[in-house]
Every structure is written in C-alpha cells, then in structure tokens.
Write an enzyme that holds these catalytic residues in place. Sequence first.
Site, PDB file in Angstrom:
ATOM      1  N   GLY A 233      -4.072   3.183  -2.055  1.00  0.00           N
ATOM      2  CA  GLY A 233      -3.568   1.983  -2.714  1.00  0.00           C
ATOM      3  C   GLY A 233      -4.691   1.009  -2.995  1.00  0.00           C
ATOM      4  O   GLY A 233      -5.838   1.398  -3.178  1.00  0.00           O
ATOM      5  N   SER A 234      -4.349  -0.251  -2.987  1.00  0.00           N
ATOM      6  CA  SER A 234      -5.312  -1.268  -3.384  1.00  0.00           C
ATOM      7  C   SER A 234      -6.233  -1.635  -2.225  1.00  0.00           C
ATOM      8  O   SER A 234      -5.926  -1.397  -1.059  1.00  0.00           O
ATOM      9  CB  SER A 234      -4.567  -2.530  -3.813  1.00  0.00           C
ATOM     10  N   GLU A 255      -7.889   5.319   0.863  1.00  0.00           N
ATOM     11  CA  GLU A 255      -8.354   5.619  -0.497  1.00  0.00           C
ATOM     12  C   GLU A 255      -7.940   4.435  -1.341  1.00  0.00           C
ATOM     13  O   GLU A 255      -6.805   4.353  -1.797  1.00  0.00           O
ATOM     14  CB  GLU A 255      -7.718   6.922  -1.002  1.00  0.00           C
ATOM     15  N   CYS A 289      -7.241   5.866  -9.839  1.00  0.00           N
ATOM     16  CA  CYS A 289      -8.221   5.142  -9.022  1.00  0.00           C
ATOM     17  C   CYS A 289      -9.619   5.485  -9.506  1.00  0.00           C
ATOM     18  O   CYS A 289     -10.545   4.700  -9.311  1.00  0.00           O
ATOM     19  CB  CYS A 289      -8.058   5.427  -7.535  1.00  0.00           C
TER      20      CYS A 289
END
Lengths: 501, 501, 501, 501
Positions: A233-234, A255, A289
């Site tokens: 995620g962020s 990640e 991403c």
Amino acid sequence: MNDLRNVLERCGIAASELSGGTLGVRSAVDGTELARLREAPMTSMPEVVARAAAAFRRWREVPAPARGELVRLWGEELRKAKADIGHVVSIEVGKIAQEGLGEVQEGIDICEFALGLSRQLHGRTIVSERPGHRIMEQYHPLGPVAVITAFNFPSAVFAWNAAIALVCGDPVVFKPSEKAPLSGLATFKALERAIARFGDRAPEGLAQIVIGRKEHAQALVDSSDIALVSATGSTRMGREVGPRVAARFGRRILELGGNNAMIVTPAADLDMALRAILFSAVGTAGQRCTSLRRLIVHRTVKDALVAKLLPAYESLRIGHPLEQGTLVGPLIDEAACDTLRHAVAEVEQQGGRILTGGERVLADRFPNAFYVRPAIADMPAQTELVRRETFGPLLYVLGYDDLDQAIAMHNDVPQGLSSCIFSNDLREVERFLSAAGSDCGMANVNIGPSGAEIGGAFGGEKETGGDRESGSDAWKQYMRRSTNTINFSTELPLAQGIEFG
Amino acid sequence: MNDLRNVLERCGIAASELSGGTLGVRSAVDGTELARLREAPMTSMPEVVARAAAAFRRWREVPAPARGELVRLWGEELRKAKADIGHVVSIEVGKIAQEGLGEVQEGIDICEFALGLSRQLHGRTIVSERPGHRIMEQYHPLGPVAVITAFNFPSAVFAWNAAIALVCGDPVVFKPSEKAPLSGLATFKALERAIARFGDRAPEGLAQIVIGRKEHAQALVDSSDIALVSATGSTRMGREVGPRVAARFGRRILELGGNNAMIVTPAADLDMALRAILFSAVGTAGQRCTSLRRLIVHRTVKDALVAKLLPAYESLRIGHPLEQGTLVGPLIDEAACDTLRHAVAEVEQQGGRILTGGERVLADRFPNAFYVRPAIADMPAQTELVRRETFGPLLYVLGYDDLDQAIAMHNDVPQGLSSCIFSNDLREVERFLSAAGSDCGMANVNIGPSGAEIGGAFGGEKETGGDRESGSDAWKQYMRRSTNTINFSTELPLAQGIEFG
Amino acid sequence: MNDLRNVLERCGIAASELSGGTLGVRSAVDGTELARLREAPMTSMPEVVARAAAAFRRWREVPAPARGELVRLWGEELRKAKADIGHVVSIEVGKIAQEGLGEVQEGIDICEFALGLSRQLHGRTIVSERPGHRIMEQYHPLGPVAVITAFNFPSAVFAWNAAIALVCGDPVVFKPSEKAPLSGLATFKALERAIARFGDRAPEGLAQIVIGRKEHAQALVDSSDIALVSATGSTRMGREVGPRVAARFGRRILELGGNNAMIVTPAADLDMALRAILFSAVGTAGQRCTSLRRLIVHRTVKDALVAKLLPAYESLRIGHPLEQGTLVGPLIDEAACDTLRHAVAEVEQQGGRILTGGERVLADRFPNAFYVRPAIADMPAQTELVRRETFGPLLYVLGYDDLDQAIAMHNDVPQGLSSCIFSNDLREVERFLSAAGSDCGMANVNIGPSGAEIGGAFGGEKETGGDRESGSDAWKQYMRRSTNTINFSTELPLAQGIEFG
Amino acid sequence: MNDLRNVLERCGIAASELSGGTLGVRSAVDGTELARLREAPMTSMPEVVARAAAAFRRWREVPAPARGELVRLWGEELRKAKADIGHVVSIEVGKIAQEGLGEVQEGIDICEFALGLSRQLHGRTIVSERPGHRIMEQYHPLGPVAVITAFNFPSAVFAWNAAIALVCGDPVVFKPSEKAPLSGLATFKALERAIARFGDRAPEGLAQIVIGRKEHAQALVDSSDIALVSATGSTRMGREVGPRVAARFGRRILELGGNNAMIVTPAADLDMALRAILFSAVGTAGQRCTSLRRLIVHRTVKDALVAKLLPAYESLRIGHPLEQGTLVGPLIDEAACDTLRHAVAEVEQQGGRILTGGERVLADRFPNAFYVRPAIADMPAQTELVRRETFGPLLYVLGYDDLDQAIAMHNDVPQGLSSCIFSNDLREVERFLSAAGSDCGMANVNIGPSGAEIGGAFGGEKETGGDRESGSDAWKQYMRRSTNTINFSTELPLAQGIEFG
C-alpha cells in the site's frame, strides 16, 4: 452484471455471498455496485488468528514437498480459472484484459516457483572450529502470515505471498483491499478448491479470508500471533504499520510507494524507450506501484523524445478495459481522480507545463467512473510535487546534462522501488547499476520500471519499505532460521579457544 | 591503576583522554573510577552523521577486496593488542582473563571471516523468461551503520558489526555502552591504527566513536542518514528502538534479551551437562545475553543432576577476575546486584526454593563492587519470574515428564535467543532441532546456549529481535540488494506474456 | 649468482640442497645453471603417497577453521617472502619483476580467500518429503591432492591449489615443473615454515614436494591413493592424464591449453584495447595459458588498430626481466623458441603475413637464453596454425564483418579458456556474454583475457579441460559430498510414496 | 499380451513399432517376447548427433522458464500415464506394481523440481578488486546430452537426466537399456507428447531415442558433439566410458556399481532396521544400484537381528510382480540368475554360510523367467566376494565389535554409492556422518540405503563414479560456467596490483 455473476459463480463465489453485507463493491469501469459483501465481525478476529495459530502447529509438520503439492494444485486451479479471474479483475479495478490475465499468470508462475522451492528451502551446513562438532542452519516455518493487499494487484499480490507462505509452512490470513475484494475472493476460492483436493493433511484454518476495512487490517497488524504481516500500500500506511509491528517484535514485509524513473541517455534506442514509456507510464492507468512517474532525459534528446511521446499519448485508446484495443482504463475511484487532477493543477504552480492530458474524459458515457487522459508534464526541476508519488498517469519530464547528475536527481526522492535506464552504452548502463548508481530495489536496463518477472526478488528501498517478495531468496522472510551447533564428541571445548575451569 | 594506564596507552588511549570529561567510568572489579571521558556534545551529532554520509559516498566506490585489506589490518592490530584489550575488558566489566581474551579473539576471527567475504558478497545471476534478457542481483553498500553496544561484550560486538560493515562498504559510528567505553575505545583505536596503515583510500569519517549516553544513541537511531542501526541491549531498549527506526524506514539489527534454557533428558551425559551448565550459567557472572537461565530436566534425572550441581556451584571461585583460578567475577554495578537480589527474593514468593547462592559476597574486600554467589532456584513451574530475563547468575531448575512438554515449556517465554538440549538420543535431539522444536535463533546439542562460533548467524527470534549478526549470510543486512533485469535484445517483450498496444 | 644464493637461503633453501643432484635447473634469463637438484627416487614414490594418505586420516579430523589458521600463517610467510620469491621466479623463468611479485601476491590472496572459506565450506540443508526426516549435504575432506604445475606459474598455481586443498582437509603432494623447481621450492618452503609455526595438529606428510620429471608425475597420476590430480600444462598432457585418472576412478582438475581471443568491435575504446592487447599478448612473453593469441577485429577499425599496435610493439623493451623498464623477458628455453620460430615460418605458408617481430634478439648478450621480438601476423582466415596454441608472443590478427560471425570464428578452436570483447555497446557485449556468445570458461569485457582475479572460478571448457580452480565454489572439487537423509521418526515411509509389504 | 498392447498403445507406442525389428524384448516376468524393436542403423548415428547439435543452437536461446514450461507439460503427461508406464515397467523388468508406479512418480517429481529450477539456474555475482569492474558467473546451456540407462530404472533415470538437461538448455539423446527399451520408449513418448503441445519453440531433434545396443552407446560416448554422457550401469562399463570421454575432453556423469551397507548398532531400533533391510535388500529383487548388500551388525545384537530376519525372509511372497501381495519379482534374465547362483556357491568357499535362500523358485510356473529366493549369507569376514557387487538379492551379514572398526570395514570396498546406520545414539550417528565416517555419496540414518528423494544429489564416490544426478546443484553438470569480468571504467588496472608498462 449477469455476465459477471456467472463468472463469479464459476470462480466459486455464490450469488448469496454477494449481497446482504455492509461492504459495497463498485466497478471502476462504470461505478456500478457489484456486491455488498458481509464484513467479518471485529469480534471474530481473535478466532481467526487463533485458527491460524492452531493450523500452524499442524501445517509446520507436513513435509515441505507435500506443502508444495498443495501449491501445485492451486496453480492448476488458477490455470483453469485464468480467464474468469482476469475478467473479475478487469471489471472490479478496471485493468485491461491483458493485464487482468497477466495478474493471474503471475499467480500461476509463483505457484510453480514455490513448488520448486518446496524441495529446497536450503539452509547451510557450516564447518565448526571444534573437533567432533558441526553447525547447520535450518529454515523452519514461521507462523501465520497476514497478507494485506492493495486494489491495484488484487489477485497477484495475494498469490505471491500465499504460495510462498504455504510452502514455507505458514497459514495465511488474507485481507483484500476493500476496493477490490471480489478479485481477491476469486483468487482465494481457487486456493480453497486446491485445499479441498489436497485433503486431510491441510488443517482447518490453513487459509482464511477476512472481508473488511482498515480496522480489520489493524487487528492483524497488532496480533502477536501473526508472525509476519505482508502489507502492500502507501508509504503512509507503511509508516503506521512498520512501528506497530516492530513494537510487538513481529516481522513485516512492506511494499509501499514508488516514484519510479527512467533515465534516457543519448545512447538510447528512442523507439524502444518510447514503447517502454507508454506501457510503464500509462499501463494500469499509472496505478502500478512500479509505474513510471519520472522521465529524466538527456537534453540533447529530450525534445526528440517528447516529440515522439506526444502523438503516442494522444492516440492512446482510453475506454472500457474489456473492449478490444483499449490501452487505458479508469482510475479506481473519484478520490484517485481528484488527487491526479490536483497534481496536474500543481504542475504550473511549481513552474512546470502540462504538455498533454490530465483531463477527465468519458464522463458522459461513464458518469460514475473516472477516466483521465494520461498526462505529461515538463518540469524545470525536481520539485516537491515531483518527489511525491501521485498514483495515476502523470509523467514528469526532466532534463539532464551529465549522467552522474541524472543519477543524483534520480535518487533524490524518498521512495526507492524501481528504476531503469535506456542506453546502449555499456559504461552508462553499468554505472547506473553500480554501487554509485540507482538506489532502488530494482534497476533495469532497456525495459521500463514495471513488469518484473517472478524469479527475482521484488521490492524497494527507503520509503518503499526495504523488504522483498516473490523470487530469489525472498522466501526466507517467511521462515525462521535456526542455527544449530551439534557436539557429538565426548569433550566440551569452548569457542574462541576459551578455557573455563 | 598505573598498570591500567600503561595498558591503555599501549592500546593507543592517551592519558589525556582519560580525564576532564563528564562520563565517569568505573571498574566493575572494585568500583574505582578509571576515567572521566569527554562526551561528544549533542550539537556535534549532526556533523558525525554527515561525516559518515560523506565517507559513504567515497567508501562504496573502494573495491570490496580493498575494503577487506583494511579489515585484515584491523585483525592484525587486534592480534597484537589481544592481551591488552583483554585486560581492559577484565578491569572495566569484570570478565575473567580467559573471557576477556576470548572477546578479542572473536574480533580477530570476524576480521578474518570478513576478509574472506570481501571477495564474495555474492548475489545471484538468474535466468529470464524473455529472450535476450538476463537478471542479476547485486549487493551494494548500504550506508552508515551505527553500532550501539552493551557493557557485556564491550569489544567483540563492535568488531562483529564493524568488520562486516566495513567490508560491505559502510562507514561505522560506534556508540559504546556508557558502562564500558574504555574497552570499546581500545578496540576502536586498533581500527584507527589499521586505517592509518591502510592509507588514503579510507575516507575521513569512515569510523567514528561517540562517547556518550542514551541521548547520543537516540540521535543515531533517529537520524535518517544512518542506514542501519545495530543495537545490542535489553528488550525494553529494543521495544523503543525498533519502532523509531521503522518510523523513518531505516534498518535495524536488534540483539536483545534472552531467556536461554537447557533441556536435560534421561539420555544425557550428565557430566558433560554439568560442565556446560557451569560455563553457561555462571560464566561472565551470568551476564551474557546467551547465559543459561533455565534448566529443564527430566524428573528421573533431576535430583541426580542437582546433586552434582550444588557442590560444583559451591566450589566456584569468585573473585578478582584477573586472579588465577577465578571463574566468577563481579556484576557490572549495584543496580545489577539489586535486580538479582530482588529476583532471588521473588523465588520463594512464586513457590520456588533457592538451593544455593544468591547472596552478595566479598563486600569486605570490594565494598564498591558487587560480587554475588551464583544461585540455583528450584521452581515448581515456569512462573512470571522465570519467564523474565534476570541478568545475572540465577539459574531456575524445572522438571518435566515428556519431551514435547519440555519443548512447550521451553518455548513459552517471550524471548527467543539461544537454547540447547543434552541428550545422546537421536530422536530427542532431532525433535528439539525440528520445526516443532526449539523456537530460538540458536538451538544447540550437547553444548550450552552460550559461546557461539562466528561462522554461524548469531541472533534470536521473538523479543530477542529477529535479526542476525556475525557469520553465514548475516552480511546481507549491511547491504542493499539491487535486482537488475537487462534487455540486450531489440525487442521489448513484457513479463507474464502480456501484450500491450 | 651469489645474489640468488642469498635470496634462496632467505627463502629457506640451503645451499646444500642446490647441488649434487641430477635435475639441472637453468635460468631462462641467461641460461646459467642455477642448481642441480636431487630427484626423488622413483622407489620412494609409494612412501610419499602412503605418507599423504596417513596424513589425510589425521588432517580430516582437524576442524576446518584450524586448517584455515595454517593457511593464514602461510599467507603471512608469503607476505614476508614476497620480494624474494618474486625474484626467484624472475630469475628462473624470466618473468619481469612486477609479474614475479604478482605471482606471490596471488598466493597471498588465495591464502586469505581460503582462510575465509575455512568457516564456510557450506553444504545445504534440504527439506524432506517424509515426516520426521531431514536431508543435508555435507562436504568432507577428499584425500591427498597431487599438484602438478607448469613452468609459467611456478609459484601461484601451487598456492592456488594447496591453500584450497589444505583448508578442505586434504594433504598435498607438489610436483613442480622440472623447468622451474626453484620457484616451487621457495613457495613450498614458506608453507613448511607455516606448518612449523602451526605445530602438532599438522600431521607429518601434510605437505610434500617431489622434485622430479614426468615419471614422477605419472606415478602420482596413477596412484589410487591420490584422490585428486590437479595438473596444469598442455592439452597433450591432459589428453594423457584425463583417461588415466578416469580409468582408476580418480578425480582431476585439468588446466590445459588456451587459444584466447579478443574481439574488437567498432564500438571499442581503441586506446584501451591497445593497452590490453599489449599486456595480454606480450606479458610473460606470451607464455600465459591466458595469453592473447587471436585478435578478431571489425574490418572498419582493423587498420586503425593495427596502426596503433605496430609502433607499440616495436617500442617494447625486451631484456633482462629485472632491469627497470623491461616489459618482455625471455622464453623459457630453446625448444620454446624453436616452436615460435616455426610458427612464424608457417604464417606465410598459410597465407598470412608477419607484420612485426618474430625474430630472436639479444643473442649476443644472452647466447644461452632465448629472447624473441613479439610478433603480429595478419591472417586472411583462421587456419590450422591459428587454431593451434603456440606458446609464445605471436598474435594473429583476423578481420570480421558481423558480430555473430566473429563469435563463431572465436569459438571455432578446440580450446576454451579465456576470451574478451572490447566494446562499449551493450548489445554487443551482452551477446558475447550470452549462451550464444563466447564458449570459454572466462569471458571478459574491456579487459584482456589474462590476469584473472582469484575471486572467480578459473579454468576453461573443451580442450582446456573443463575444470576450475581458485575462487567461487571451485573448492568443492577438493571435497567429497555426502548426502544425508536422517529419519528421526518411528516410522519408515518410503520416498515417492511407495508402499512395501 | 493383448493387455500390454493396449497399455503400450495408450503410451503412444503403436503396434507397428513393436515388430519387424532385430532387438527382441522379453518380459522378465515370464520370458515372453514382448516386441522385436527396430534398431537405429549405425550409419544414422552421425545424423542423430548432428540433429541434436543443431537443436542445441536453437534451444539454448529459448529462455529457461520457457524450457521449464516444456518440462511442466512432460510432468503432466507422466501424471496422466502413470499407471500405464508403471505397468510396462512391471511387465518388462519385473518390478512389483508399487515400484513401477514409484519410478514414474520420480519422473513427475523431477519434472516439478526442474520446473522450479527453470527460474533459478543461479550463478553468482562477485565483487571485483578493481574499481569500475564487476564479476559474475553465468551458467549457460552445455550441448547435447546422451542418456544411457540400465534396465533397473528404465523410466526414472531417463526422466532424471532429461528433465534437468532440457531445462538447462540441452537436447537429449536417449539410449535405453537393450533389456528394457519399452519402458524407456513409453517414458520418451510422454515427452514427445509434451513437445508437441509445447509447439514451435521446441526445435526438431530436441529429444531423440536410439533403440540399439552397446555399439550405439559407444557411438554416443565417442562423439565430440555429445557434450555430456550420462551413463548408468556397471563399474566395468564406467571403466570403459570414463577414459573414452576424457580422451575427447567430454563430460560425463557416471552412476555405477554400489556395495551398499547398513551398520546396525546396539542402539538401533531393531524392528525398524528389520523393515528397512527387507525393503532395501529384496526390493526390486536386489537389483537396485542402491540395494542393501552388506549388513554390518554389532555382535551383541547380531543373533537377535538375524533371528528376526530369517522368518521375515522366509515369508516373503515371491511371484508375478503385478499380483497382489508380491514383494519379490524376477531377476532380469538368466545371466543375472547365474551370477547370483554362482555367488551363493562361493559363499561357502570363502568361509561363509547361507542362512536362507539363494535357490531358483517358480521354475515350473515360469520356466523362461528367473525367480530366486532372497538369500542371507553369514560371513566371517569381508572377503573378496563380499567386496564385489553381485546384482541380486544376496545379503551378507558381518559382525563387528567397535564402531570405528565397523566404519573401516564399511569403507573397505571399492564402491561408494549408498550407506546407512541404524542407531538412536547421537554420537554413533554423527560419527558415521562425519568426515571420518561413511565414504559414500549417500549416508543415511535409520532408513535403508535405497529410495533416495529427488531433492538431494544422487550418486556415489570411488568406483561408483564420483558424479551426481537429480537434486541439489546436480544441474550444474548439465551447464557450462562462464566467469565474466566486466570493466566499465575508463582505466585498465591489472589484478594483483601488477603495473605493466
């Protein structure tokens, strides 16, 4: 919709599962509500974790090659359901057909990779300094693994983690993104079918899915019985998860965000660069991403490259992701659109210029979905905006004069996921790959930053999290290492030659 | 004292460095103040870190085998100074002579190990699924490493970390324990001599020492330019450091508390077990992180073993650590003594019984130092006291009936550092080493839990921190991994067979 | 001569060892007889082997890190004797001073590399498909190793083999080249001094030297107690040794002939290529197994490169190898000179043209030694002569039009040792390094074919022998692998799920 | 017979292939002629090899993961054909049903293992001592591999070799045993079906089968285009093949004779030992290369163990291998029977005593097949007979007093394949596994010497050949290693710090 119902049913998701719940699932394609899933009651979370912990005690004693057999079966199930799961991914998050299928293929690939691992999981034998002693390192199962995924790889990231975790002896608890639970559920159902075929050796609770929201994820993050939290995620999310897991001495794989760049040198094949830019900057509508966000081009070729890019961007077919020829689907939701539009607005404030794109399109046809035209911004410098990850199809173009300067600019962002150089000049390329080159977890040559193979370790440095998934020895994070020194002599010598007593 | 001054001078510590400061250093042996060291001003910490960061940019470009040459020289210097540094360790923290020397030997060993690594640091080449592509993983230097050590291995732990870090291309900033800075300083000076011999290729700021306290350590922990924090100490410390480093996306190696046990089965060689217990429970006065704290004995042999242990404990020579024949030196300070005495007092409250020891001794001879007689407590169960790490020579004895029960008891503590079994029964031993066995980072057979060789990875699971130092592939934590995919074809195929555009 | 006597004495070779024997040793520099060494009686060979076998049974039980300590001491001794041994090498075989020193440095390097290995020698732990089972591979000492070397690396090749063999637990029997026994002896004496310092743990017979001729080597080749024959020399020799060792199921490492080429493409840095050609074609007077023999140049740059080469060749300083400024010393002996002269003569017969060199020089000053001017021959095609290894400074130049054609020509020789490409074009370089590129054991980029570092595996394919020495995992050839499956359960399951009875 | 025809047809072997040839194939079960296969004309052998060489040039450029896909398909085909191929194996060579199926399972297992490898085939990246340089080792396809198998594993050994070879990029030429070509053919046909499904990327000639005899094998052994000869069979065969391949600088994997022993100590679980002995001594009628041949029992338990063995041997069901309950099938042919009978006769001559078995049985029912009752011989010493491999169910029992003596006896045979110890005593077990223990390639604990898993490396030392197949890193023998040093700087430093010119 009926079509999707049929697909979902073939995926093992009964119509009854799709309604009556509190988690509304919308299609990114047109904003239609696809389902109202039932969320796991928060009160059930301790049981979920307890079931995983109990399953762990049995699963760790199932030999790894037998665990590999389960993953082999999962791969078979994914192979059979490839078209269907790919379809669900496309409808739910808006990926074009090829990318939806590609996600499932990654799941198949990782199952086969994990199958091979299931007879390896190699530790080391080590010679001892003491006579009649030997040393070895064994890798043992670790414990339950929570897999918390993001909307943009709603199927593959679960497969990456679960295939490796299962082979390593770890039960999995899967918390799919609340924005894309159907894709996750479809992937999970394939695993359930594999478990059913596998039979009795699979303990109850070996694989569980938790439909829910952030608080469900937090419950997993904070549970001392979750040995490993693998969260995608962020950076903002990671900044919260990392310390919480560390505070309870758990393990994590983070990640997080990327701000991936391509350096294009005068020695580049510009036509190849062009194609690579297109796929990596606008594929998945810039919501990978690993999407390309920064294009750092030598000033001698910058104009020529931009001149190629503009018409290519302008001819991109934007539309329904399952329509033949579409290359750019929708953003995931209105918030994503707002963020992008805001960044586009900031470009000029920070001295840049939008060369193309950035506007919402197809609003007539899809009033409740959010399609934007991919944008290119010419930036005079790497401003605060550029250094930030904006999760959509907005590509910043920057010029450079000297390779070391380009590398410095490249590295001068907080994120460290993926990177690439386009050049046929060996020295440039190797410099970029060297200790003084790209500081990212992935550094490619003559391919874009996105689209990694599963054989290498996937992940990034700095605010991307520092951890790795997928291939190489990423599996070691899913196991615990035990260093064993065995004395089979009748003496008791001490290390370092110490004499005692 | 004069003797020590001479030793310190031979170690490269001038008399002038030993006075005028604010950090009083006392000998654990007799409480004498050995020095008043000057602390680094807190305002200088940013410069320290900046120097390390600048050194990194140069050091990472020095070839690894050349970096190995520096570590080889350090090993030579340690070899020359072995007796002196060992002496300083003994005087400062109270280790007996053999153990003081053993620490320096560990430093020598790790330098030689790191020298060998300096031509390895192997990544992997990996086959690609795409024609005309290849994949490789390279390990590159990471950045400045802060090494924060504890009093109980004031020399070796710095050497473990610094030798590996330097070979990996990372500058080091050393914050020794405020309780044992002289031993650290002596070890550091040997490194400085090696750097001087090494010459120009070593950048300024490659190795720095920071004399100071907790706030100095915190400054390093929180600095975004410190790529890796390697901290040894208590679980309490780790619980603070872990989240802080995670919050800034740094890396850490935590080597925290242990609660190390030995299982003695009916198939054990009791005489060997006896000797191993003595060294690992009372060596370093029970102040090793790997000291034996719990003895889990099969009920059929428990009485026999205890009957051997008691006279052995009672005949242990306690005293000045440099006197011939001494096996047990002092605790580090009064607080340590209080903690131990408090635990001894708790034994009865929790249903146990002190079988021997636990009292302060030699108070007449050393009124300002704290010697205690090693204690054995017979415990009816693994109470809260037993599950806690008490850092001193207090050994809990527990009985068991069945091996799986013993293993369950063994694992039912929050720490996970080291462990061992004494048995000549293959099945028992292998069960203990298996996935269902000891959950510690180190699990030994027929040797005690302490005294690891440097060839294996050192460290523990759970509240011990989960990280590794020293041998095997622990060096990977000091480097960053770069996954490189190189396309040398004229095509641009995508992974997972995706077609785009 | 007196000077050499002093040097030899410092090397541990007494004057009394240098006379009275049957093996005359001549200096390549001026043909002077340096010594008449006593040959080992052939009747003593069985004892030599028996001593090694007896030593093996003890040495294999000395822990590997202790064996590493012996090698560390050898490295120290070599470091001390570097100048002296280098001098002996120069006088005996005619290497220039820098190269004589370089050989000893390789010995030092390999000792340090082997020291690092001595705590590794890693096998693997492997997961088993059966419950209650585990698998591991251990590497164990193999047995006595015979090291049969050639004149051209009279010191380093012994060190490469012996350092690794000793750390692996294998005694060594060293048969130096009859053309260069003094250099070997000097290197061996340093090992003897190390053994003396190492003390009792080194069994008698751990390292032996056999001064003698081909029949001595054969006795070792054929002895069933010599576990591994490591032989460096000609392909002709290997064609004899290989089958003899195979017939008795022994192991061998063959390092045989090379016919090493450089491909120079239009994208090459020609000045760098020039310098690399000089060192690798004329260094050691072209008598390295890795010497450059074939220059395959793109036709567009061939004339330019040759135009640079000719003056460089013509200005090469040929002479006494220890004189300041000398770059080319003598050939080893008259036979070598004859072979070279014969090849030069053949050039024209096969359609080529000598561009420079090929004649004997300095015959006045050194009537009994053989100096030749390095030669360049322009060849119209890769004739039989070119495909043959001529062991001297004769460089064939060939043109090419297309890289794949150049690679095909490159590979179309029977030997497969070393190779290189000069190019800054990534695609060219990677093609050369790919599965379809150079078929040699070593393939370099922008450095010549000679002068390998010790960290990689050294050796070649095809008629070069197929084996490896030095770094990477070449050590595995000096050990035997034992695959262990341990059942610690009370069941007896069969692999592959077979039910029996 | 009709039944077999149907099975063969399902295996893809048409009836027309089974007749008209010169190679008569008989069933070991009853001596019936099963087929007359057409042998490859000797004149066709050069074409076979040339086709393989041509295929190699294409196959090596197919990415390894794609090659893995072929092997995955082969595994699928074997899975589908498991019952049929197992049936063929049973009828042709007389294995009982479970063992016939087990062979195919090994094929399936190795395909999955090779599939995993297809994304690994890891070489190493290595740090260089020179600035601006890096080193890597790549493993590249080797060339055509000839697989020459023996009758006793007519399916699995081909699969072991071919699956690995294909993934490594090597075409295969399969020469099955002339005693068991049908099993080989059936396995090969499954590969052909996989190749057909795989499609165009598989070049013509990727996999070929050569039906023939010794001279066909020799043609492959001697062909310089066969890069690797993998031959399974007798030591006599290996003594011939090894030197011939060495003479042409080829590579070989030899899997030759074994003389596998079990040491049973007083600490053994005798009931487990009994079961293990039965399977490993009489399974496959003692015709595995890993069959148990020598039982070395501590004198204190020898009588007890023999007393258990005799009734177990006497109750063994001997008969048609596909009949329910059969444990012992026929020997392969009359010659095998004669050899066994001869050895039985020799027992008394060498001072031993047959305790049970050794006579031919079922001659009435199967006059043209050769069933023998498994024999046990009590031997007073390890005579010449015992030191020889007799390929059938004849077990020698020897007594010992001291473990090191038992190990010495164990090792005092020319072969070195497999071995085991039965003991629950850790010291005994570890001694057996140590450098001073078993000298075999495989050394097991509490399981018999036969029945290896595919995850470990399979093969033996001494006259067994010294090579390895199957798991671990055995794949490296099917590839060539390329050590690459890449200079991306603008300097040209030499290794070992040499200055030139």
